[in-house]
Design an enzyme around this catalytic site. Sequence first.
Site, PDB file in Angstrom:
ATOM      1  N   THR A  23       0.817  -1.227  -0.094  1.00 11.35           N
ATOM      2  CA  THR A  23       0.001  -0.030  -0.051  1.00 11.35           C
ATOM      3  C   THR A  23       0.903   1.175   0.171  1.00 11.35           C
ATOM      4  O   THR A  23       0.776   2.040   1.157  1.00 11.35           O
ATOM      5  CB  THR A  23      -0.993  -0.033   1.338  1.00 11.35           C
ATOM      6  N   ASN A  60       1.929   5.134  -0.952  1.00 13.51           N
ATOM      7  CA  ASN A  60       1.436   6.435  -1.396  1.00 13.51           C
ATOM      8  C   ASN A  60       2.011   6.931  -2.612  1.00 13.51           C
ATOM      9  O   ASN A  60       2.846   5.970  -3.194  1.00 13.51           O
ATOM     10  CB  ASN A  60       1.635   7.327  -0.287  1.00 13.51           C
ATOM     11  N   PHE A  92       4.081   8.887  -3.779  1.00 10.21           N
ATOM     12  CA  PHE A  92       5.468   9.325  -3.634  1.00 10.21           C
ATOM     13  C   PHE A  92       6.063   8.064  -3.531  1.00 10.21           C
ATOM     14  O   PHE A  92       7.390   7.876  -4.259  1.00 10.21           O
ATOM     15  CB  PHE A  92       5.740   9.933  -2.270  1.00 10.21           C
ATOM     16  N   THR A 135      -2.759   8.081   9.495  1.00 13.55           N
ATOM     17  CA  THR A 135      -3.923   7.621   8.595  1.00 13.55           C
ATOM     18  C   THR A 135      -3.410   6.467   7.606  1.00 13.55           C
ATOM     19  O   THR A 135      -4.275   5.453   7.351  1.00 13.55           O
ATOM     20  CB  THR A 135      -4.546   8.705   7.740  1.00 13.55           C
ATOM     21  N   ASP A 156      -1.311   4.029   8.512  1.00 12.29           N
ATOM     22  CA  ASP A 156      -1.278   2.821   9.240  1.00 12.29           C
ATOM     23  C   ASP A 156      -2.644   2.266   9.383  1.00 12.29           C
ATOM     24  O   ASP A 156      -2.863   1.078   9.332  1.00 12.29           O
ATOM     25  CB  ASP A 156      -0.567   3.312  10.548  1.00 12.29           C
TER      26      ASP A 156
END
Length: 305
Positions: free
Chosen positions: A146, A148, A150, A224, A226
């Site tokens: 998962t 993000n 970046f 968030t 996590d």
Amino acid sequence: MAYASQRVLSIQSHVVSGYVGNKSATFPMQVLGYEVDCINSVQLSNHTGYGIFKGQVLNADDLRTIIDGLVENKIDKYSHILTGYVGSKSFLEEVVKVIKEMKAKYPETIVVCDPVLGDYGVGYYVPQELMPIYRDQILPIVDIITPNQFEAEEMTGMTVKTEEDAIKCMEVLHSKGCKSIVISSTELAEKDDTLLLIGSQIIGDKKKYIRLEMHKFDAHYTGTGDLFTALLLVWSHKHPDNLALACEKTISTMQNILKKTLDEARKLAGPGNKPTVGQIELRLVQCKNEIENPGDNIKATVTES
């Protein structure tokens, strides 16, 4: 407890006060019926956003000692391994060894990884030498990852400017061996107040792409990512062939928690004042009902190839 069909070994950070890392991930998984055993890669007084934080760091030898204790007592069988923040190369390399050992011993174990590297605006907040380990050693042995936006860019060496770029980025991540990829939040949505989740799941010889828009709150939260990965672990386990539904339930829960957190933080801050770091800590306990009942107000679109 020797084993449960819903038993998670969670390896990530811990804070005494507030909600990031294991503090953010554990309660939601427990509420949803999962036993959670935590190994804290770091233990801090509070998260680093406060400016002052103090605590201890677990090293690779400490991790091995804990794992050996579980193995020797025959309590090392887990349905899931969840990994989050790791702050050193040696510790992450030991995590790789732990995953390989447990997968060899218990092949049905599902591994879910949040490859915590950094984010836009701040860059890396772990040593950059961790990135190749995630890319070359973690990706081939995990079931769900998962990143993000970046982190996805860093692991692929690509720049993601469009949804098409994101799909190509996920193709590269798939090529490393991971079957389910969710780029948890991107800035690719057309509206400024909207975030876009993009995911991809390989089932047999089919591939499903997931697109899900969500409201972007005008606030800076911590923990968030996590929380997202923990919720996705649960809902993808309950709906193993339907990553879209798992994402819908995860984001619906997240939206409810973030709204309640912001509402409460604004009340504490008072009219016209921006909530402080302490005031905007996630309201997980107060959102027990929302965690148990995600609702069906969030919908993803799915395409197959």
